[in-house]
Design an enzyme around this catalytic site. Structure first.
Site, mmCIF file in Angstrom:
data_model
loop_
_atom_site.group_PDB
_atom_site.id
_atom_site.type_symbol
_atom_site.label_atom_id
_atom_site.label_comp_id
_atom_site.label_asym_id
_atom_site.label_seq_id
_atom_site.Cartn_x
_atom_site.Cartn_y
_atom_site.Cartn_z
ATOM 1 N N ALA A 62 28.292 50.281 47.963
ATOM 2 C CA ALA A 62 27.473 49.491 48.889
ATOM 3 C C ALA A 62 27.533 48.011 48.548
ATOM 4 O O ALA A 62 26.535 47.296 48.625
ATOM 5 C CB ALA A 62 26.029 49.996 48.885
ATOM 6 N N HIS A 289 39.939 34.429 35.197
ATOM 7 C CA HIS A 289 39.345 33.228 35.797
ATOM 8 C C HIS A 289 39.328 32.137 34.737
ATOM 9 O O HIS A 289 38.928 32.390 33.597
ATOM 10 C CB HIS A 289 37.924 33.520 36.283
ATOM 11 C CG HIS A 289 37.391 32.487 37.220
ATOM 12 N ND1 HIS A 289 37.056 31.216 36.803
ATOM 13 C CD2 HIS A 289 37.141 32.521 38.555
ATOM 14 C CE1 HIS A 289 36.622 30.520 37.839
ATOM 15 N NE2 HIS A 289 36.670 31.292 38.916
ATOM 16 N N ARG A 333 44.673 30.146 40.027
ATOM 17 C CA ARG A 333 43.944 30.554 38.825
ATOM 18 C C ARG A 333 44.856 30.963 37.679
ATOM 19 O O ARG A 333 44.558 30.690 36.514
ATOM 20 C CB ARG A 333 42.976 31.686 39.179
ATOM 21 C CG ARG A 333 41.806 31.197 39.997
ATOM 22 C CD ARG A 333 40.909 32.327 40.440
ATOM 23 N NE ARG A 333 39.738 31.801 41.133
ATOM 24 C CZ ARG A 333 38.837 32.553 41.730
ATOM 25 N NH1 ARG A 333 38.961 33.876 41.723
ATOM 26 N NH2 ARG A 333 37.802 32.009 42.336
ATOM 27 N N LEU A 451 35.974 37.460 49.041
ATOM 28 C CA LEU A 451 34.912 37.720 50.014
ATOM 29 C C LEU A 451 35.500 37.927 51.404
ATOM 30 O O LEU A 451 35.001 38.737 52.189
ATOM 31 C CB LEU A 451 33.891 36.576 50.025
ATOM 32 C CG LEU A 451 32.947 36.499 48.819
ATOM 33 C CD1 LEU A 451 32.012 35.300 48.939
ATOM 34 C CD2 LEU A 451 32.132 37.777 48.667
#
Length: 641
Positions: A62, A289, A333, A451
């Site tokens: 979720a 990162h 990155r 995202l």
């Protein structure tokens, strides 16, 4: 002997096993647990109440991808269940800070085709160009859709969605300078998106099974028929039967010692697929990162550098100017992480042990820091003891994202290969988000494409199911013993009395991966890594569970999560050893160049259960777009920033 029994719910509920489908929104929010199972008195020595559920579609996870798929299905009229091991708004999407990429053109002129070009280049040509085409073209629509759902994007003075600069983003196919493509909600974009998507899911007729731990897929004849899960509240076992199952379970960052991932990022969906005899793809590509807080691992968003922050070494030098003369601190990155590692190796690190670098923000106006990076100022104060208006933040490359995962098409359908090496769709099974490998990120993900990935491909799963399934389609009966192996293993591990604690094996795994499968890799260290992680994998049989209960048994859950992490870690090390080149985040010091002749291909790995050897095969990268009249494929060239 263990046998399944169907357990009848309380008669007060009318015998309805799908209580949430008739619950009010208030009850959906208030209850984390729609069913109460009572243990059946049987002659077996081990008693597990088992409840069957039937849905058109089920989603495991979720986070952003899972919620977008869930309410997309519910909105289309499908009887949909969402199974999650933690409350939806605690999913790791909440930690995404910087933003979401889309060529909206609010700051400068922009085009989704330029975004496509940057993503292919960022992937180091391991990304499938048809999937990248789909994602980047859908990006503006996806962001505007989020705005309509209620995501409170930061605004320009004109009232448009604010977009910041992010690494690896350019205009005019790399010839027009830095792009401002990253739509942001200050530095809390993931938090806002997750809460908004959860609100949308509650608005539609979604059935949540919260704090249910999905253990395994239910497979019959090569088709996915659903999942078997354990209710953490009471230890009852639940078999979810569905025509379509979507895995949106996130990455496996916790296989490493230092990572930005939540403790719940344990590769559950990946391991479920692996145990079902299906392959995982490109696990050797693990993104570090550049800016995790030194000593804590907490993420400091790339948005800091997008707003004008820069990295410094012990000489006070902006060293990225040497490694990426054009993009500097906003190179991709993998490039920045390797540059930082080289600076530290060559003695130009900062601190008493010269083992990290500084991120300088103090030159930025205080009002900019307060308005656009409020969370970073707070995080740096708490975890590094730094006032960003006066001091630099100590940072170090930290494991952040898994480019690899469950191989899928851009429709979300899970893939395997047949005996001739040709792609084959696994009926009934989908994946989205970090758990999936579409592959839009290839060898290296661009910041703020994650995202975008979860929203676009969570929606894509729902759209494909809508096109291929009618709501309320009758179900074939499920085999009486479906999921029996999962229950046997659960009982075995719950009652295990080995000498090793879960935390001991987990730490051994994390230290091994951090040491041997890190930013820079060599044949010798990778061989050691494969040998050491196999040794750790072999110790899982020696695990001992101290808590024998079924109610909120966190010891048991951590043991199950450790098994999943080991499955991912073992395959990661083996895949890294076998790829004899440097590409994206996979940097081999003994093979420093990219080898396009031999290695533009996806790695596939299989490991059926803990302790088994790993099998490796390869499949082709898609080097064509969906429609060459819309955008032409980008041929490989030397990747510089």
């Amino acid at each position: 002997m263990l046998r399944f029994r169907k357990v009848a719910p309380s008669l007060k509920n009318g015998g309805n096993l799908k209580l949430f489908s008739t619950s009010s929104t208030l009850k959906k929010i208030a209850s984390s647990q729609p069913l109460r199972a009572k243990q059946v008195s049987t002659s077996e020595s081990v008693k597990y109440p088992v409840i069957d559920h039937t849905y058109d579609a089920i989603v495991v996870g979720a986070g952003g991808a899972g919620l977008r798929a869930t309410f997309g299905l519910a909105e289309a009229g499908f009887n949909t269940a969402c199974i999650t091991k933690l409350f939806p708004t605690r999913s790791h999407t909440v930690a995404a800070q910087g933003g979401i990429n889309a060529a909206l053109g609010n700051m400068t002129k922009d085009d989704w085709r330029w975004h496509f070009y940057d993503t292919v280049k960022g992937s180091d040509w391991l990304g499938d160009q048809d999937a990248i085409h789909y994602m980047t073209k859908e990006a503006p629509k996806a962001v505007l859709e989020l705005e309509h759902f209620g995501v409170p994007f930061s605004r320009t003075k004109e009232g448009k969605i604010y977009q910041r600069a992010f690494g690896g983003q350019s205009l005019e196919y790399g010839k027009g300078g830095q792009a401002y493509r990253c739509a942001a909600v200050a530095d809390r974009t993931g938090h806002s998106i997750l809460h908004t998507l959860y609100g949308q899911s509650l608005k539609h007729n979604t059935n949540f099974f919260i704090e249910y731990f999905a253990m395994d897929l239910i497979m019959e004849g090569g088709e996915c028929r659903g999942v078997i899960a354990m209710n953490l509240e009471d230890g009852s076992i639940h078999r979810f039967r569905a025509h379509k199952t979507i895995l949106a379970t996130g990455g496996y960052g916790r296989a490493y010692f230092s990572c930005t991932s939540a403790h719940t990022c344990t590769g559950d969906g990946n391991a479920m697929v692996s145990r079902a005899g299906l392959p995982l793809q490109d696990l050797e590509f693990v993104q570090f990162h550049p800016t995790g807080i030194y000593g804590a691992g907490c993420l400091i968003t790339e948005g800091c550098r997008g707003e004008g922050g820069y990295l410094l070494n012990s000489k006070g030098e902006r060293f990225m100017e040497r490694y990426a003369p054009t993009a500097k601190d906003l190179a991709s990155r993998d490039v920045v992480s390797r540059a930082m590692t080289v600076e530290i190796r060559e003695g130009r690190g900062v601190g008493p042990e010269k083992d990290h670098c500084y991120l300088q923000l103090s030159h930025l106006p205080a009002e900019i820091l307060k308005e656009r990076l409020p969370g970073i100022s707070e995080t740096a104060a708490i975890f590094a003891g730094v006032d960003v208006t006066k001091e630099p933040i100590p940072v170090l490359p930290t494991v952040h994202y898994n480019m690899g995962g469950i191989p899928t098409r851009f429709t979300g359908e899970v893939l395997t290969i047949d005996e001739n090496g040709k792609d084959k769709i696994v009926p009934g099974l989908y994946a989205a988000g970090e758990a999936a490998c579409v592959s839009v990120h290839g060898g290296n993900r661009l910041g703020a494409n994650s995202l975008l990935d979860i929203v676009v491909f969570g929606r894509a799963c729902a759209l494909h199911i809508k096109d291929t399934l009618e709501p309320n389609t009758p179900h074939k009966p499920l085999a009486a013993d479906a999921g029996l192996d999962s229950l046997k293993f659960l009982d075995q591990i719950r009652t295990s009395q080995g000498p090793k604690h879960t935390s001991e094996i987990r730490l051994d795994m994390q230290k091994t991966m951090q040491r041997d499968v890190s930013v820079f890799r060599m044949e010798e260290t990778l061989q050691e890594g494969v040998k050491n992680i196999a040794r750790v994998d072999g110790t899982y049989k020696d695990i001992g569970i101290r808590d024998r209960g079924l109610i909120w048994n966190t010891d048991l859950v951590e043991a199950l999560e450790l098994r999943n992490l080991l499955t991912c870690a073992v395959q990661t090390a083996n895949a890294a050893l076998n790829r004899k080149e440097s590409r994206g985040a996979h940097a081999r010091e003994d093979y420093p160049e990219r080898d396009d002749k031999n290695w533009i291909k996806h790695t596939l790995t299989w490991q059926h259960k803990t302790g088994d050897p790993v099998t490796l095969k390869y499949r082709a990268v898609t080097r064509t777009t969906m429609d060459e009249n819309e955008v032409k494929p980008v041929p490989p060239f030397k990747r510089v920033y």
